[in-house]
Scaffold this motif. Structure first.
Motif, PDB file in Angstrom:
ATOM      1  N   MET A 130       0.833  -1.194   0.000  1.00 15.69           N
ATOM      2  CA  MET A 130       0.000   0.000   0.000  1.00 15.69           C
ATOM      3  C   MET A 130       0.875   1.255   0.000  1.00 15.69           C
ATOM      4  SD  MET A 130      -3.053   0.775  -0.001  1.00 15.69           S
ATOM      5  CE  MET A 130      -4.375   1.757   0.264  1.00 15.69           C
ATOM      6  N   LEU A 131       1.831   1.321   0.941  1.00 16.31           N
ATOM      7  CA  LEU A 131       2.741   2.461   1.017  1.00 16.31           C
ATOM      8  C   LEU A 131       4.171   1.949   1.049  1.00 16.31           C
ATOM      9  CD1 LEU A 131       3.296   5.531   1.443  1.00 16.31           C
ATOM     10  CD2 LEU A 131       3.192   5.067   3.892  1.00 16.31           C
ATOM     11  N   ILE A 132       4.965   2.443   0.119  1.00 17.18           N
ATOM     12  CA  ILE A 132       6.384   2.083   0.074  1.00 17.18           C
ATOM     13  C   ILE A 132       7.195   3.370   0.018  1.00 17.18           C
ATOM     14  CG2 ILE A 132       8.205   0.945  -1.242  1.00 17.18           C
ATOM     15  CD1 ILE A 132       6.026  -0.945  -2.343  1.00 17.18           C
ATOM     16  N   VAL A 133       8.139   3.490   0.934  1.00 14.90           N
ATOM     17  CA  VAL A 133       9.062   4.620   0.960  1.00 14.90           C
ATOM     18  C   VAL A 133      10.449   4.040   0.729  1.00 14.90           C
ATOM     19  CG1 VAL A 133      10.019   6.479   2.371  1.00 14.90           C
ATOM     20  CG2 VAL A 133       7.587   5.894   2.562  1.00 14.90           C
ATOM     21  N   GLU A 134      11.125   4.545  -0.301  1.00 13.11           N
ATOM     22  CA  GLU A 134      12.442   4.011  -0.663  1.00 13.11           C
ATOM     23  C   GLU A 134      13.510   5.094  -0.593  1.00 13.11           C
ATOM     24  OE1 GLU A 134      11.692   2.667  -4.656  1.00 13.11           O
ATOM     25  OE2 GLU A 134      11.050   0.687  -3.976  1.00 13.11           O
ATOM     26  N   ASN A 135      14.503   4.878   0.247  1.00 15.44           N
ATOM     27  CA  ASN A 135      15.686   5.742   0.337  1.00 15.44           C
ATOM     28  C   ASN A 135      15.348   7.233   0.415  1.00 15.44           C
ATOM     29  OD1 ASN A 135      17.491   3.498   0.143  1.00 15.44           O
ATOM     30  ND2 ASN A 135      16.966   3.398  -2.023  1.00 15.44           N
ATOM     31  N   LEU A 136      14.408   7.560   1.284  1.00 18.14           N
ATOM     32  CA  LEU A 136      13.935   8.929   1.429  1.00 18.14           C
ATOM     33  C   LEU A 136      15.001   9.811   2.086  1.00 18.14           C
ATOM     34  CD1 LEU A 136      11.284  10.590   1.001  1.00 18.14           C
ATOM     35  CD2 LEU A 136      10.802  10.157   3.413  1.00 18.14           C
ATOM     36  N   VAL A 137      15.266  10.939   1.455  1.00 18.15           N
ATOM     37  CA  VAL A 137      16.168  11.955   1.993  1.00 18.15           C
ATOM     38  C   VAL A 137      15.383  13.262   2.019  1.00 18.15           C
ATOM     39  CG1 VAL A 137      18.323  13.239   1.697  1.00 18.15           C
ATOM     40  CG2 VAL A 137      18.203  10.808   1.059  1.00 18.15           C
ATOM     41  N   VAL A 138      15.308  13.880   3.203  1.00 17.54           N
ATOM     42  CA  VAL A 138      14.558  15.124   3.347  1.00 17.54           C
ATOM     43  C   VAL A 138      15.377  16.083   4.186  1.00 17.54           C
ATOM     44  CG1 VAL A 138      12.352  16.159   4.001  1.00 17.54           C
ATOM     45  CG2 VAL A 138      12.439  13.740   3.416  1.00 17.54           C
ATOM     46  N   GLY A 139      15.339  17.341   3.816  1.00 21.19           N
ATOM     47  CA  GLY A 139      16.059  18.349   4.580  1.00 21.19           C
ATOM     48  C   GLY A 139      15.391  19.702   4.469  1.00 21.19           C
TER      49      GLY A 139
END
Length: 139
Positions: A1-10
């Protein structure tokens, strides 16, 4: 349903989230827990389109929503329910639930509200009570 891959946030030059990946199934109930400053809110804000990721990918129902604006992500059914007592106090419990579906155009809103009442039976009992009169836990 929800997949987050290698998330980078700044924010600017400050990298807050570094290479986070997770997968949530359609029937799963998941808690994202971390101390102050750990990036949990930033992850959720990125997933719901409130903050734009610097890298990585967010898939919802198999669709890449990484660059979608928040209103479009919400219309797709992926929303953030913030911590706290953010109810519309003068409205009833049921009216608050209806307001939470104001962008939906489908015919299953009533069914979803009934599912919430099944999950939280005390709210079913209090469906006609002003939300501001509920206890903190009920809110």
């Amino acid at each position: 349903m929800l997949i987050v891959e290698n998330l980078v946030v700044g924010y600017g030059r400050l990298e807050v989230v570094r290479s986070v990946s997770l997968e949530v199934g359609s029937t799963a109930v998941v808690a994202l827990i971390g101390g102050n400053g750990a990036g949990t809110s930033t992850i959720l804000n990125a997933v719901t389109g409130l903050v734009r990721p610097q890298a990585g990918r967010i898939l919802f129902g198999g669709i890449d929503v990484t660059r979608w604006p928040a209103y479009r992500v919400a219309r797709a059914g992926l929303v953030l329910v913030p911590q706290g007592r953010q109810v519309i106090a003068p409205l009833t419990v049921e009216e608050n639930l209806e307001m939470g579906a104001y962008v939906r155009r489908d015919t299953e809103i009533r069914l979803d509200i009934e599912r919430m009442f099944d999950r939280f039976p005390r709210l079913r009992e209090r469906r006609g009570v002003q939300a501001g009169l509920l206890s903190g836990g009920e809110q």
